[in-house]
Design a protein around this motif. Structure first.
Motif, short mmCIF file in Angstrom:
data_model
loop_
_atom_site.label_atom_id
_atom_site.label_comp_id
_atom_site.label_asym_id
_atom_site.label_seq_id
_atom_site.Cartn_x
_atom_site.Cartn_y
_atom_site.Cartn_z
N GLN A 1 1.57 -0.78 0.31
CA GLN A 1 0.22 -0.23 0.40
C GLN A 1 -0.78 -1.27 0.85
OE1 GLN A 1 -1.15 2.75 -2.46
NE2 GLN A 1 0.76 2.36 -3.53
N ALA B 1 -0.30 -1.65 4.48
CA ALA B 1 -0.85 -0.48 5.18
C ALA B 1 -2.37 -0.56 5.21
CB ALA B 1 -0.39 0.81 4.50
N ALA B 2 -2.96 -0.95 4.08
CA ALA B 2 -4.42 -1.04 4.02
C ALA B 2 -4.92 -2.06 5.02
CB ALA B 2 -4.87 -1.40 2.61
N LEU C 1 -4.60 -0.69 8.49
CA LEU C 1 -5.59 0.36 8.72
C LEU C 1 -6.96 -0.27 9.00
CD1 LEU C 1 -5.92 3.49 8.59
CD2 LEU C 1 -6.81 3.15 6.30
#
Lengths: 404, 499
Positions: free
Chosen positions: A29, A32-33, A36
């Motif tokens: 995560q 991914a963060a 992003l």
């Protein structure tokens, strides 16, 4: 249990981030963060650079400047002197109008076609199968263009409605179908018409009260009221009585041929009719399949059980089959409504002035604000979709089978 | 007992009566008619009404279709022929006869060199003529006149097979590549060809040097081999990244995208070098020239192939335990689904450049393919999510208790079942995607419907509607109908519940 899941408490190693199930999801995560964020930063940075290179900025003030273009179909007063925001509102209303009417017509045709496809009559079932397959397997755009071509090419010109011109109005000379559009009578509201409308609305409210009362009485005493006939009476009688007592305050203004075109009445543009009919016909094929599968989804045992209890066929349909079929039918039906609403943006093919043509078309061309215009357009459609799906979720949770 | 009976009764039958023939109303077509058309008075009325309707429609359409005029140079000529034959109504199929190639291929250039050799073989003319003409510049008057004359005398069918052999071959190979995916009975080795097909198709359709696609394919194979050797998570990552890189190259590079070439500056040099050593290639064709039904097939096929994996990933992401991943997937799906495709296409054509590095300018066709893919993948994700949700929880738990990790359990247990359940929805989405390719007309690509407008804009065919629409509608119908029938076949084939 706790003994098994407790992990050994020795020190934290870096490799646990990748190999330990407790930390791995965290690692993924975080990555991914970061990705992003990087992507968003890159996009925004690019946008800012590119806009600066073009000498543009992001501002929505263009909405309050004079639009300077006309819209040929409007539900609220609008002139070319009004603002872009008002033009967008006119477009939004046009979109909602065609979507709303399209949903109604599509439901009517779709339910009919779906039921008829299940008919025991071989011929009727085949015709409906043909209809459904033909509609579902060709692009909507073709249907819109075909209906538009029918409306503009295969209908008579207004001058042909003159004496001996070969064309005539239908429905007792009240409706004219011409290549300039369909002309229908326009209601003229004289003094006292408000009372008629009020009585009519009241009697509709009365019908709802009656139905609730009838249901309550049936649940308590088992007696059934003749709801249908009373409703029918309530629907027509009070309003008609007031209408005549008040001296017929509502009259119709018929379209008349004057000069080169019709005057009076209401002109329904061909662009609207083409879009409306094509959307409704196309969506109705999907609705027909939904209705058919919904009815088939109710197992035959339900009907048999109802008959075994001695319930009459029409009551069986009303009380046993429909409520169960509706649970299957309604969610995909609503998503078809959603599709129809979004498909109404194909108005561009026939020049119907919907929100994409006003806000997302002419306004963008005139102001050069494509980023802002498309953003607002997207937000409008998104909000509409979310509202419709919120309704669907509400319905879904209300009819959901209560399972343990 | 039988004895007493025999004495007391006057007559006792001693053998079986031969079965009588059923009454005439109960056999053959009569029974069928009675049961299927006249089972009640209401049904009888329905039958009569439907027969009347069918008669009305057919009596209008059939003469129009069958009396159609196939040979005419313009709509007015059609009307003259119709009046001469004293027909009430007649379709002017001549427009299809004359323009079907354009409706299929748009303005995709024909292979004039091959046509010319065919032309000369037919005409038995001097062999030097061809070289003389094709030595001229492509836009010189003499050459244009020659090519025009040649095409007129060769006829549309020869043009179709020899002028458009590149898209035609690409289509035939597409069928070969898709066949092993669709039908399990075909040899599995054919799947290798399916993997190679994207490279072949790009080469055939866009042309240019053969070494571009070959280098990329070789790079991809090498990367996958490295991934195999490394193995495990990192191997998978290498394979995935190289596949993405290969995709970017194969689509971007023939189109000359600076941004992507900048990432791997060596590639153009390698390709250039190989091209000098062994120049093999086809004339390059710009994607601005693509059009017609070919465009629908290109966009549709790429969209279908690319959106399925993306849709699966999104659906899994939406079901994920990780809140951030789930949140990203949900917002992506909802935003894409909430806005009509037209708006996305306009976004692709008007706005996408704002969000790319300054100076990037890539092909409209590619932007459309990406947008259509993203759009369809969001819908697919919802369909597949339905399939995932429909699986009993026990399946997930069983996979876990076998000790399978997440990807293994998805790959071996969950997805095969979930995808099977969602086949109808998936195919419906594909059909929708294929139909939606007509929308590209609004951002200036020449899809078949846009070409009908172009044809109508010419003097000869001004005012012709139905014939063109019917032709295009039939094209789409054929493809979509095949897809829906295939999905029914697949459902029957994969059905494991014996009800």
């Amino acid at each position: 249990m706790a003994d098994i899941t407790d992990a050994p408490r020795d020190g934290f190693r870096l490799s646990q981030l990748l190999y330990d199930a407790r930390y791995r999801s965290m690692t993924i995560q975080v990555i991914a963060a970061i990705l992003l964020m990087l992507m968003l930063v890159e996009l925004v940075d690019n946008a800012v650079t590119n806009l600066a290179a073009l000498g543009k900025d992001i501002r929505f003030s263009f909405l309050w400047s004079t639009s300077g273009y006309d819209i040929n179909q409007r539900l609220i007063p609008y002139t070319s002197q009004d603002t872009h925001a008002r033009a967008a509102l006119v477009g939004i209303l046009n979109t909602l109008l065609v979507a709303f009417l399209g949903c109604i017509l599509a439901t009517v045709i779709g339910v009919l076609a779906g039921v008829m496809r299940l008919s025991k009559n071989w011929l009727v079932a085949r015709i409906m199968t043909f209809y459904v397959e033909a509609m579902r397997n060709t692009p909507l755009l073709i249907w819109i263009l075909i209906v538009f071509a029918v409306m503009t090419e295969a209908t008579p010109q207004p001058r042909e409605f003159r004496e001996g011109g070969g064309a005539s109005m239908i429905l007792w000379d009240s409706v004219a179908i011409s290549n300039r559009g369909v002309f229908i009578p326009k209601p003229v509201w004289a003094e006292g018409s408000g009372l008629v409308v009020a009585v009519f609305l009241l009697s509709i409210a009365g019908i709802f009260v009656l139905r609730r009362f009838a249901r309550k009485q049936q649940e308590q005493t088992g007696k059934q009221l003749p709801v249908f006939w009373i409703s029918l009476g309530l629907f027509f009688v009070p309003a008609l009585l007031t209408f005549f007592v008040m001296g017929r305050p509502i009259s119709l203004e018929m379209p008349e041929l004057g000069g080169f075109n019709f005057t009076g009445g209401v002109q329904i543009r061909n662009s609207f009719i083409a879009l409306w009919l094509a959307l409704a016909l196309y969506t109705s094929a999907f609705i027909a399949e939904i209705v058919r599968s919904g009815i088939l989804a109710v197992s035959k045992g339900q009907t048999e059980a109802a008959f075994a209890l001695g319930i009459q066929p029409n009551r069986t349909m009303q009380l046993i089959i429909l409520p169960q079929a509706l649970r299957v039918i309604v969610p995909p039906l609503i998503s078809q409504y959603l599709n129809l609403t979004k498909n109404s943006s194909l108005a561009i093919a026939v020049g119907y002035m919907d929100v994409r043509s006003t806000l997302g078309g002419i306004t963008i061309n005139q102001t050069g604000r494509e980023l802002e215009g498309m953003l607002l357009l997207g937000i409008f459609y998104l909000i509409t979709s979310l509202i419709i799906s919120a309704f669907m979720n509400l319905y879904n949770s209300s009819v959901k089978l209560k399972e343990r | 007992m039988s004895d007493t009976h025999a004495q007391s009764a006057a007559f006792v039958r001693r053998e079986m009566v031969p079965p009588a023939a059923p009454p005439p109303g109960e056999v053959g077509p009569l029974r069928w008619v009675r049961e299927n058309l006249m089972s009640s008075w209401f049904n009888a009325i329905l039958t009569v009404v439907s027969l009347y309707l069918i008669f009305m429609i057919l009596s209008d359409i059939l003469p129009w279709t069958l009396n159609g005029i196939w040979n005419a140079g313009s709509l007015s000529e059609c009307r003259e022929i119709r009046n001469a034959r004293e027909l009430e109504s007649a379709a002017c199929w001549a427009v299809i006869n004359e323009r079907w190639l354009q409706l299929l291929f748009g303005f995709y250039p024909t292979d004039d060199r091959l046509l010319a050799s065919w032309f000369y073989a037919e005409e038995l003319a001097a062999a030097g003529g061809m070289e003389a003409v094709f030595g001229l510049a492509a836009d010189s008057t003499a050459r244009i006149e020659f090519v025009g004359e040649m095409k007129r005398s060769l006829g549309n069918l020869t043009l179709f097979f020899f002028g458009y052999w590149r898209p035609l071959l690409a289509l035939v190979l597409l069928v070969v590549a898709v066949a092993p995916v669709l039908y399990g009975s075909l040899p599995r080795k054919m799947l290798l060809f399916s993997l190679a097909y994207p490279f072949i198709a790009v080469f055939l359709l866009w042309g240019g040097s053969v070494w571009g696609p070959v280098t990329v394919a070789a790079g991809l194979v090498a990367a996958i081999l490295v991934g195999r050797v490394v193995g495990g998570l990192w191997g998978m990552l290498i394979g995935l990244l190289s596949a993405i890189a290969a995709f970017l190259f194969i689509f971007f590079n023939p189109l000359g995208i600076i941004g992507v070439q900048g990432l791997f500056p060596i590639l153009p040099h390698v390709v250039g070098m190989l091209d000098q050593i062994m120049p093999i290639g086809l004339p390059a064709i710009d994607s601005d020239d693509f059009g017609g039904f070919m465009l629908a097939i290109i966009i549709g096929t790429s969209g279908i192939v690319l959106s399925l994996p993306l849709g699966i990933v999104l659906a899994l992401g939406r079901q994920s335990d990780m809140p951030l991943i789930r949140w990203i997937c949900v917002s992506f799906i909802e935003v894409i689904r909430g806005v009509p495709l037209i708006v996305w296409l306009f976004t692709a054509s008007l706005l996408l450049n704002y969000f790319l590095p300054p100076g990037t300018d890539f092909d409209l066709l590619l932007r459309v393919i990406i947008m259509v893919t993203l759009f369809a993948s969001a819908y697919l994700a919802e369909v597949i999510r339905g399939g995932l949700a429909a699986l009993p929880k026990g399946q997930y738990e069983a996979a876990d208790s076998l000790g399978l990790d997440y990807w293994k359990s998805m790959q071996l247990v969950i997805l095969p079942q979930a995808l099977k359940i969602s086949i109808p929805g998936i195919v419906n989405t594909f059909i929708g995607l294929f139909k939606d390719t007509t929308l590209v007309v609004f951002i200036g690509l020449r899809d078949p419907l846009g070409l009908t407008n172009a044809i109508r804009a010419t003097g000869e065919w001004n005012g012709i509607y139905w014939e063109l629409y019917i032709f295009v509608a039939l094209l789409f119908f054929t493809f979509c109908f095949f897809m829906s029938r295939y999905s029914m076949y697949l459902e029957r084939k994969l059905a494991t519940d014996h009800r």
